[in-house]
Design an enzyme around this catalytic site. Structure first.
Site, PDB file in Angstrom:
ATOM      1  N   LYS A  36      34.382  53.249 -16.889  1.00 50.76           N
ATOM      2  CA  LYS A  36      35.489  53.802 -17.679  1.00 50.76           C
ATOM      3  C   LYS A  36      35.941  52.768 -18.720  1.00 50.76           C
ATOM      4  CE  LYS A  36      38.725  52.608 -13.983  1.00 50.76           C
ATOM      5  NZ  LYS A  36      40.019  52.907 -13.437  1.00 50.76           N
ATOM      6  N   ARG A 131      48.490  57.546  -5.840  1.00 47.45           N
ATOM      7  CA  ARG A 131      48.239  57.819  -7.256  1.00 47.45           C
ATOM      8  C   ARG A 131      47.616  59.208  -7.400  1.00 47.45           C
ATOM      9  NH1 ARG A 131      44.528  53.597 -10.660  1.00 47.45           N
ATOM     10  NH2 ARG A 131      42.922  54.431  -9.274  1.00 47.45           N
ATOM     11  N   HIS A 160      40.714  55.409  -2.391  1.00 49.37           N
ATOM     12  CA  HIS A 160      40.756  54.190  -3.226  1.00 49.37           C
ATOM     13  C   HIS A 160      41.729  53.205  -2.596  1.00 49.37           C
ATOM     14  CE1 HIS A 160      40.195  51.797  -6.753  1.00 49.37           C
ATOM     15  NE2 HIS A 160      41.433  51.901  -7.170  1.00 49.37           N
ATOM     16  N   ARG A 213      31.963  52.086  -5.280  1.00 47.17           N
ATOM     17  CA  ARG A 213      32.322  52.306  -6.696  1.00 47.17           C
ATOM     18  C   ARG A 213      32.634  50.950  -7.318  1.00 47.17           C
ATOM     19  NH1 ARG A 213      35.887  55.550  -4.123  1.00 47.17           N
ATOM     20  NH2 ARG A 213      37.560  54.187  -4.819  1.00 47.17           N
ATOM     21  N   TYR A 252      52.699  31.601 -38.471  1.00 41.15           N
ATOM     22  CA  TYR A 252      53.997  32.277 -38.592  1.00 41.15           C
ATOM     23  C   TYR A 252      55.047  31.640 -37.683  1.00 41.15           C
ATOM     24  CZ  TYR A 252      51.576  36.165 -40.895  1.00 41.15           C
ATOM     25  OH  TYR A 252      50.844  36.943 -41.763  1.00 41.15           O
ATOM     26  N   CYS A 298      47.710  35.392 -35.326  1.00 41.68           N
ATOM     27  CA  CYS A 298      48.012  36.388 -36.369  1.00 41.68           C
ATOM     28  C   CYS A 298      47.251  37.681 -36.066  1.00 41.68           C
ATOM     29  CB  CYS A 298      47.601  35.866 -37.735  1.00 41.68           C
ATOM     30  SG  CYS A 298      48.203  34.211 -38.112  1.00 41.68           S
ATOM     31  N   ASP A 300      44.698  39.038 -37.620  1.00 41.37           N
ATOM     32  CA  ASP A 300      43.241  38.991 -37.812  1.00 41.37           C
ATOM     33  C   ASP A 300      42.640  37.601 -37.640  1.00 41.37           C
ATOM     34  OD1 ASP A 300      43.590  41.674 -38.996  1.00 41.37           O
ATOM     35  OD2 ASP A 300      44.499  40.513 -40.625  1.00 41.37           O
TER      36      ASP A 300
HETATM   37  C1  LIG Z   1      39.120  55.133  -8.338  1.00 38.38           C
HETATM   38  C2  LIG Z   1      38.504  53.833  -8.761  1.00 38.38           C
HETATM   39  N1  LIG Z   1      37.408  53.405  -8.135  1.00 38.38           N
HETATM   40  C3  LIG Z   1      36.805  52.238  -8.460  1.00 38.38           C
HETATM   41  C4  LIG Z   1      37.308  51.452  -9.469  1.00 38.38           C
HETATM   42  C5  LIG Z   1      36.614  50.167  -9.812  1.00 38.38           C
HETATM   43  O1  LIG Z   1      37.398  49.066  -9.521  1.00 38.38           O
HETATM   44  P1  LIG Z   1      36.835  47.597  -9.766  1.00 38.38           P
HETATM   45  O2  LIG Z   1      36.742  47.428 -11.221  1.00 38.38           O
HETATM   46  O3  LIG Z   1      37.858  46.725  -9.142  1.00 38.38           O
HETATM   47  O4  LIG Z   1      35.505  47.542  -9.096  1.00 38.38           O
HETATM   48  C6  LIG Z   1      38.451  51.851 -10.144  1.00 38.38           C
HETATM   49  C7  LIG Z   1      39.006  51.004 -11.202  1.00 38.38           C
HETATM   50  O5  LIG Z   1      40.147  50.910 -11.479  1.00 38.38           O
HETATM   51  C8  LIG Z   1      39.066  53.079  -9.784  1.00 38.38           C
HETATM   52  O6  LIG Z   1      40.166  53.527 -10.412  1.00 38.38           O
END
Ligand SMILES: Cc1ncc(COP(=O)(O)O)c(C=O)c1O
Length: 370
Positions: A36, A131, A160, A213, A252, A298, A300
């Site tokens: 993601k 969540r 999770h 995951r 700045y 700054c 850039d």
């Molecule tokens: C539902 C879920 N699974 C797995 C992950 C992966 O987590 P990580 O980057 O700590 O491996 C995330 C990341 O936020 C997540 O939201």
């Protein structure tokens, strides 16, 4: 594709593969590659391709937009959306063969209005993160029953962990036990059962699960000691080198005053690149020499203090093996996730295999086709 400003990110695809193999040896489960947020700032399609080629079974993203971004770039592998998908958009997920997460009981009821034939879903159990997901066995059983009737393929069950970076694992253990108890009460088989993110996959055992995951560790980082290589090296070059005298101020607000004669340089990266103003006082590297960011960052550009005279064009490491993300996170009072995902698409990415560039992506210079 080219870029015309000398600030770029080298993305080492061999390091990604190395991390995947190193993790796999340890967890011995199927990999769901979490890509993601544009693969944690590393570029979604190039990372997706390499992850699939290195054995990932599923790619996971946060939204339908992120999933479609991969499909539009011709990524054909299985994709799971971890976040909320609007019930009215569920037909898009079905048409594009994108799996979805059951994020709430109300959501599961709401999508029943649509034709769900062929939809692939993973049921999320909320074991304490609070969540997303279903909380009670009654809800889970009802949703499974509804989905079976509607032709949904419920292929996954997951939860999770909220505190997987805690070495004491107290909350992780409690969440896992809840998940395990729920699984046994559901009394049904799933193709994929998964709980662990990177830290849990490294530090916590989940015998019930057949998949993990993994996000951050793919890119070389974990809260725990583990054999990983950073995938991204963020680099720039000196574009202005000068000597300033004692008493002269920099940038700045004149927040930095030279205590004596100093050699300083300007580099072309700033907060519009995701290079946070809090970098002031932190360091980057020229070879082994640490160079402090002096004065305000700054939009850039920013200024660094040099230990000796280097010619304009000298390469600087902003993030990588030397400019390590952990001390940087401490200095910025944040976490590696935020540093990586904040880097803006103004920074082109150069993808490397066997130390040779195989592709350069500069999102700001993609020409419109129509
Ligand atoms: C539902 C879920 N699974 C797995 C992950 C992966 O987590 P990580 O980057 O700590 O491996 C995330 C990341 O936020 C997540 O939201």
């Amino acid at each position: 594709m080219r870029y015309y400003r000398d600030t770029w990110a080298d993305i080492d695809l061999d390091a990604l593969q190395y991390n995947i193999k190193s993790l796999e040896k340890h967890h011995q489960k199927a990999l769901i590659a979490i890509i993601k947020a544009n693969a944690y700032g590393h570029g979604d399609d190039m990372i997706a391709k390499k992850a699939l080629a290195s054995g990932a079974k599923i790619l996971a993203v946060s939204s339908l937009d992120e999933a479609l971004s991969l499909r539009y770039k011709h990524i054909k592998g299985p994709i799971l959306v971890l976040g909320h998908v609007s019930p009215s958009d569920i037909h898009v997920a079905i048409a594009e063969k994108i799996s979805v997460t059951v994020t709430s009981y109300a959501w599961a009821k709401a999508i029943l209005k649509e034709d769900l034939t062929g939809l692939v879903a993973h049921l999320k159990i909320d074991t304490g993160m609070n969540r997303m997901g279903l909380k009670t066995l009654e809800e889970v059983l009802e949703v499974l029953h509804d989905f079976d009737q509607a032709g949904v393929i419920t292929e996954g069950l997951y939860t999770h962990f909220a505190s997987s970076d805690d070495p004491k694992e107290i909350q992780t253990q409690a969440q896992y036990e809840l998940f395990e108890a729920m699984f046994h009460k559901i009394n049904r088989s799933f193709k994929w059962i998964h709980c662990s993110n990177s830290d849990a996959a490294i530090h916590f055992d989940t015998p019930l699960c057949n998949a993990v995951r993994i996000g951050l560790a793919l890119f070389g980082y974990s809260s725990f000691e583990f054999d990983l290589k950073p995938v991204m090296t963020l680099k720039t070059k000196l574009v202005n080198v000068k000597t300033i005298q004692a008493g002269e101020t920099v940038s700045y607000g004149a927040t930095y005053t030279a205590p004596h004669t100093e050699i300083i340089a300007t580099i072309p990266i700033g907060y519009a690149d995701g290079w946070n103003r809090k970098h002031q006082g932190d360091v980057c590297y020229i070879g082994d020499s640490a160079c402090e960011f002096i004065g305000r960052i700054c939009m850039d550009q920013c200024m660094i203090r040099l230990d000796q005279l280097y010619p304009e064009g000298t390469e600087v490491e902003l993030l990588g093996k030397k400019a390590s993300i952990y001390p940087m996170s401490k200095h910025l009072e944040t976490i590696p996730y935020e540093i990586l995902t904040q880097l803006s698409d103004r920074i082109p990415k150069v993808y490397l295999e066997k130390c040779k560039p195989i592709n350069t992506i500069n999102p700001r210079l993609i020409k419109k086709e129509d």
